[in-house]
Design a protein around this motif. Sequence first.
Motif, PDB file in Angstrom:
ATOM      1  N   LEU A  18      41.448 -94.917 -37.052  1.00 47.30           N
ATOM      2  CA  LEU A  18      41.793 -95.208 -35.668  1.00 47.30           C
ATOM      3  C   LEU A  18      40.624 -94.892 -34.737  1.00 47.30           C
ATOM      4  O   LEU A  18      40.316 -95.666 -33.827  1.00 47.30           O
ATOM      5  N   GLY A  19      39.949 -93.786 -34.989  1.00 47.28           N
ATOM      6  CA  GLY A  19      38.777 -93.423 -34.181  1.00 47.28           C
ATOM      7  C   GLY A  19      37.691 -94.481 -34.265  1.00 47.28           C
ATOM      8  O   GLY A  19      37.077 -94.830 -33.255  1.00 47.28           O
ATOM      9  N   ARG A  20      37.463 -95.009 -35.466  1.00 48.47           N
ATOM     10  CA  ARG A  20      36.451 -96.071 -35.629  1.00 48.47           C
ATOM     11  C   ARG A  20      36.876 -97.328 -34.873  1.00 48.47           C
ATOM     12  O   ARG A  20      36.047 -97.993 -34.238  1.00 48.47           O
ATOM     13  N   GLU A  21      38.156 -97.668 -34.932  1.00 47.13           N
ATOM     14  CA  GLU A  21      38.642 -98.855 -34.221  1.00 47.13           C
ATOM     15  C   GLU A  21      38.507 -98.687 -32.711  1.00 47.13           C
ATOM     16  O   GLU A  21      38.148 -99.639 -32.008  1.00 47.13           O
ATOM     17  N   ILE A  22      38.763 -97.492 -32.222  1.00 46.83           N
ATOM     18  CA  ILE A  22      38.613 -97.223 -30.790  1.00 46.83           C
ATOM     19  C   ILE A  22      37.150 -97.342 -30.385  1.00 46.83           C
ATOM     20  O   ILE A  22      36.830 -97.938 -29.341  1.00 46.83           O
ATOM     21  N   GLN A  23      36.236 -96.814 -31.204  1.00 42.18           N
ATOM     22  CA  GLN A  23      34.805 -96.932 -30.904  1.00 42.18           C
ATOM     23  C   GLN A  23      34.370 -98.395 -30.870  1.00 42.18           C
ATOM     24  O   GLN A  23      33.608 -98.805 -29.989  1.00 42.18           O
ATOM     25  N   THR A  24      34.866 -99.183 -31.810  1.00 41.63           N
ATOM     26  CA  THR A  24      34.540-100.610 -31.844  1.00 41.63           C
ATOM     27  C   THR A  24      35.049-101.296 -30.588  1.00 41.63           C
ATOM     28  O   THR A  24      34.335-102.079 -29.956  1.00 41.63           O
ATOM     29  N   ALA A  25      36.287-100.994 -30.212  1.00 37.83           N
ATOM     30  CA  ALA A  25      36.870-101.606 -29.012  1.00 37.83           C
ATOM     31  C   ALA A  25      36.092-101.204 -27.763  1.00 37.83           C
ATOM     32  O   ALA A  25      35.832-102.039 -26.889  1.00 37.83           O
ATOM     33  N   ASP A  26      35.710 -99.928 -27.664  1.00 39.90           N
ATOM     34  CA  ASP A  26      34.919 -99.477 -26.516  1.00 39.90           C
ATOM     35  C   ASP A  26      33.592-100.225 -26.433  1.00 39.90           C
ATOM     36  O   ASP A  26      33.156-100.627 -25.348  1.00 39.90           O
ATOM     37  N   SER A  27      32.956-100.439 -27.573  1.00 39.61           N
ATOM     38  CA  SER A  27      31.687-101.172 -27.603  1.00 39.61           C
ATOM     39  C   SER A  27      31.881-102.612 -27.150  1.00 39.61           C
ATOM     40  O   SER A  27      31.061-103.158 -26.405  1.00 39.61           O
ATOM     41  N   GLU A  28      32.977-103.231 -27.592  1.00 39.88           N
ATOM     42  CA  GLU A  28      33.260-104.611 -27.184  1.00 39.88           C
ATOM     43  C   GLU A  28      33.515-104.697 -25.679  1.00 39.88           C
ATOM     44  O   GLU A  28      33.036-105.624 -25.021  1.00 39.88           O
ATOM     45  N   ILE A  29      34.228-103.724 -25.139  1.00 40.91           N
ATOM     46  CA  ILE A  29      34.497-103.712 -23.701  1.00 40.91           C
ATOM     47  C   ILE A  29      33.187-103.556 -22.933  1.00 40.91           C
ATOM     48  O   ILE A  29      32.944-104.260 -21.946  1.00 40.91           O
ATOM     49  N   GLU A  30      32.336-102.636 -23.386  1.00 40.19           N
ATOM     50  CA  GLU A  30      31.037-102.426 -22.720  1.00 40.19           C
ATOM     51  C   GLU A  30      30.175-103.675 -22.781  1.00 40.19           C
ATOM     52  O   GLU A  30      29.371-103.921 -21.884  1.00 40.19           O
ATOM     53  N   ALA A  31      30.346-104.491 -23.828  1.00 44.32           N
ATOM     54  CA  ALA A  31      29.573-105.724 -23.977  1.00 44.32           C
ATOM     55  C   ALA A  31      30.189-106.872 -23.184  1.00 44.32           C
ATOM     56  O   ALA A  31      29.700-107.998 -23.231  1.00 44.32           O
ATOM     57  N   GLY A  32      31.266-106.605 -22.449  1.00 49.00           N
ATOM     58  CA  GLY A  32      31.891-107.638 -21.638  1.00 49.00           C
ATOM     59  C   GLY A  32      32.873-108.513 -22.396  1.00 49.00           C
ATOM     60  O   GLY A  32      33.238-109.584 -21.925  1.00 49.00           O
ATOM     61  N   LEU A  33      33.296-108.064 -23.566  1.00 50.94           N
ATOM     62  CA  LEU A  33      34.194-108.875 -24.378  1.00 50.94           C
ATOM     63  C   LEU A  33      35.665-108.517 -24.169  1.00 50.94           C
ATOM     64  O   LEU A  33      36.528-109.039 -24.855  1.00 50.94           O
TER      65      LEU A  33
END
Length: 51
Positions: A18-33
């Motif tokens: 879950l922590g890895r999925e949250i990190q991935t989602a945060d990165s996508e949000i920061e990238a404007g996705l």
Amino acid sequence: MQAGIRMLADHELNIEALGREIQTADSEIEAGLGKEYATGADILKDVMHES
């Protein structure tokens, strides 16, 4: 006793995933996705229509 230890180990693995999925989602949000929703109902509609 072993079943309890196994359950704890499985829980820990799930928390790590879950922590890895949250990190991935945060990165996508920061990238404007990311996608903005006006209401919780809009999110639910979108999620329920995913295949």
